[in-house]
Design an enzyme around this catalytic site. Structure first.
Site, PDB file in Angstrom:
ATOM      1  N   ASP A  16      -3.009   1.201  -6.036  1.00 20.16           N
ATOM      2  CA  ASP A  16      -1.674   1.131  -5.456  1.00 20.16           C
ATOM      3  C   ASP A  16      -0.993  -0.209  -5.717  1.00 20.16           C
ATOM      4  O   ASP A  16       0.231  -0.320  -5.643  1.00 20.16           O
ATOM      5  CB  ASP A  16      -1.733   1.405  -3.954  1.00 20.16           C
ATOM      6  CG  ASP A  16      -2.712   0.484  -3.230  1.00 20.16           C
ATOM      7  OD1 ASP A  16      -3.580  -0.122  -3.884  1.00 20.16           O
ATOM      8  OD2 ASP A  16      -2.611   0.374  -1.991  1.00 20.16           O
ATOM      9  N   LYS A  53      -7.038   5.038   4.647  1.00 17.86           N
ATOM     10  CA  LYS A  53      -5.826   4.668   5.387  1.00 17.86           C
ATOM     11  C   LYS A  53      -4.936   5.890   5.526  1.00 17.86           C
ATOM     12  O   LYS A  53      -4.842   6.706   4.591  1.00 17.86           O
ATOM     13  CB  LYS A  53      -5.052   3.565   4.664  1.00 17.86           C
ATOM     14  CG  LYS A  53      -5.784   2.247   4.542  1.00 17.86           C
ATOM     15  CD  LYS A  53      -4.928   1.214   3.816  1.00 17.86           C
ATOM     16  CE  LYS A  53      -5.642  -0.107   3.674  1.00 17.86           C
ATOM     17  NZ  LYS A  53      -4.818  -1.124   2.960  1.00 17.86           N
ATOM     18  N   THR A  76       0.812  -1.221   0.000  1.00 14.79           N
ATOM     19  CA  THR A  76       0.000   0.000   0.000  1.00 14.79           C
ATOM     20  C   THR A  76       0.846   1.271   0.000  1.00 14.79           C
ATOM     21  O   THR A  76       0.602   2.187  -0.787  1.00 14.79           O
ATOM     22  CB  THR A  76      -0.929  -0.003   1.219  1.00 14.79           C
ATOM     23  OG1 THR A  76      -1.745  -1.166   1.171  1.00 14.79           O
ATOM     24  CG2 THR A  76      -1.810   1.232   1.249  1.00 14.79           C
TER      25      THR A  76
END
Length: 556
Positions: A339, A163, A81
């Site tokens: 990503d 996130k 990520t």
């Protein structure tokens, strides 16, 4: 996890240098969008895009009828990520951004916990891998929003993400608003920042949503064929037929559902209205990090009813978001990518004609001297060492030799570790730091890069390990699946590297380019369209010409 307001002062030197070196702004092209919307869908692989493309009828359908690069690449091998998000709006690979993984070991720091998280500020006293202050401290290059503000201080930048690492890596050093979801707080947070009314309202609404159960969802027709229970190893649970309902206060269930992405999109839309993005003199930027696809993929794999329900929900939520934006009359440009990709659970892969799909042998786990894994213990016994000599975050990736050992002993450990990993039947390749330092930077199309070149694109001499371990294709690096963690990504193989890159703008003539491009190409492509200069040689990507005709969107 303690989270405080991001510290941006460390970026001043980098931004000042960029400003001093920037080429003069060219004459404005006839039409620049007033708003750029940059979207990352976590774990949305090119394979998933192609698999479900014909079934989209909402926002993803709209984007699939724009300018489509179905073979975008996160070219590096550490397809996680943080590194993936660091490429999207910086134009640079992890070897330049410094974001080599979600976390790495810094054996030079005095603190006991030497496992550093990509979005933490290690300068904060008491910072640990799990109790940290969110900051772009580790990011070594500016992002698109930073370039936009340098070119025109009137530009405004807002970031909302599921996130913290997505919000940090795409938002860069100093966006005007930056908010990310914190499951412990059950809220969008940026501690230390003034909370605007849209964020306060969103958090109040989400507290109410989480307090109530969510019924199992109806199964769309397209998802029926995917709804079949597949037992995971150990026999304690199965995946494939979950309808993504949840009990009250089930935070994990909320994150692994379309409701999570809709919450990010709704807050993004509310901040856009509150900040009047796209309605000022300069082009503005709205960044959205959608994470539910990743949580669904990790929890259930990517070929069951769960992922099908998630993608249909994402398509619908994006459609509503775009319709709301259409109603404003703002001239906006959308870019959507991911990503990284993802890998299905090996148990279902084996049922789907991939008999060599397996879970990783736990004997490959390195561990640390304080908490040794099987490989660390094996090396300690073989070399008659007092303690395990390796630092590693699992069975693959960057591995570090204990710096407390004398130089000659460290060399013996390195040689023995490399031999041991190379001899294991689940390991495809092992590269030492010396080999990666000597290797040239990757050239040409990313689908033709060797494994060494993929590893080079992730290599940072200060942060990378003494050697790196790459597993063979179809080896899932989870030996024992648990709740929320049945499948994953992170490999150098194309199922993890390939992602779609999609552009849409009203009036943009659509076309599709099936040849490989990089996510590092997104920054120079967007910068050219909005007239923001980028100094040659400071990024890895190249501008993609989005003009279907003889003219070029890359020429200002």
């Amino acid at each position: 996890m303690t989270i405080a307001r991001p510290v941006a002062t460390f970026a001043a030197a980098a931004l000042a240098a960029a400003a001093a070196l920037a080429v003069p702004a060219a004459a404005q092209p006839p039409s620049r969008p007033k708003l750029v919307v940059a979207i990352s869908v976590d774990q949305f692989s090119a394979d998933l895009f192609q698999q479900y493309r014909q079934h989209f009828d909402g926002g993803l359908h709209r984007l699939s009828e724009g300018v489509v690069f179905p073979a975008g690449y996160q070219g590096h091998n550490a397809t996680e990520t943080c590194p993936g998000h660091s490429t999207i709006l910086t134009g640079s690979r992890p070897s330049r951004t410094g974001i080599i993984a979600n976390n790495w070991f810094n054996l030079r720091v005095a603190r006991e916990d030497k496992n550093v998280y990509c979005s933490e500020d290690p300068r904060i006293p008491g910072s640990t891998h799990s109790n940290y202050t969110v900051s772009p401290y580790h990011l070594r290059v500016p992002a698109l929003g930073d370039h936009m503000k340098r070119a025109d201080p009137r530009a405004r930048v807002a970031v909302v993400a599921g996130k913290d690492r997505a919000a940090i890596m795409m938002g860069g050093y100093a966006p005007d608003q930056r908010w990310w979801w914190d499951s412990r707080a059950s809220a969008f947070v940026n501690p230390g920042a003034a909370v605007p009314q849209p964020v306060a309202a969103a958090n109040a609404e989400l507290q109410d949503v989480l307090s109530r159960p969510r019924a199992a969802r109806s199964l769309p027709k397209v998802c029926e064929a995917h709804s079949r229970a597949v037992p995971l190893v150990g026999g304690t649970r199965s995946v494939g037929d979950n309808r993504l309902g949840r009990e009250e206060n089930d935070k994990d269930g909320f994150r692994a559902s379309p409701d999570f992405d809709r919450a990010v999109l709704d807050l993004g839309a509310a901040l856009r209205r509150d900040m009047r993005l796209g309605q000022g003199e300069a082009t503005d930027l709205l960044i959205l990090g959608l994470s539910a696809t990743d949580y669904v993929g990790h929890s259930f794999g990517n070929q069951g009813a769960e992922m099908c329900i998630q993608l249909m929900g994402l398509d619908d939520a994006l459609g509503a978001f775009f319709r709301d934006l259409d109603a404003t009359g703002i001239d906006y440009l959308v870019m959507l990518t991911a990503d990284h990709g993802g890998h299905d659970v090996p148990e279902r892969n084996r049922q789907h004609a991939i008999p060599d799909a397996v879970r990783v042998d736990p004997a490959l786990n390195a561990g640390t001297p304080q908490r040794p894994g099987p490989m660390g213990e094996r090396l300690a016994a073989a070399l008659k060492l007092a303690r395990a000599p390796l630092y590693g975050d699992g069975p693959f990736g960057d591995m570090y030799v204990d710096p407390a050992l004398p130089a000659a002993q460290r060399k013996r450990v390195l040689d023995a570790a490399v031999r041991a990993y190379r001899a294991h039947p689940q390991v495809e390749a092992v590269f030492t730091a010396a080999e990666l330092r000597a290797a040239p930077a990757p050239q040409g199309a990313p689908d033709h890069w060797s494994l060494l070149e993929r590893a080079k694109a992730s290599f940072d001499p200060e942060r990378s390990g003494d050697f790196i371990v790459l597993l063979k294709p179809r080896v899932t690096p989870i030996s024992e699946p648990g709740p929320g963690y049945a499948a994953t990504h992170g490999s150098p193989w194309d199922y993890d590297r390939r992602v779609p890159i999609l552009f849409w703008r009203k009036g943009l003539v659509p076309f599709e380019q099936p040849l490989a491009v990089e996510t590092a190409d997104i920054l120079p492509t967007l910068a050219a369209i909005i007239g923001v200069p980028i100094l040659p040689g400071t990024i890895d990507g190249r501008c993609l010409d989005l003009d279907e005709g003889e003219a070029s969107s890359c020429v200002r």
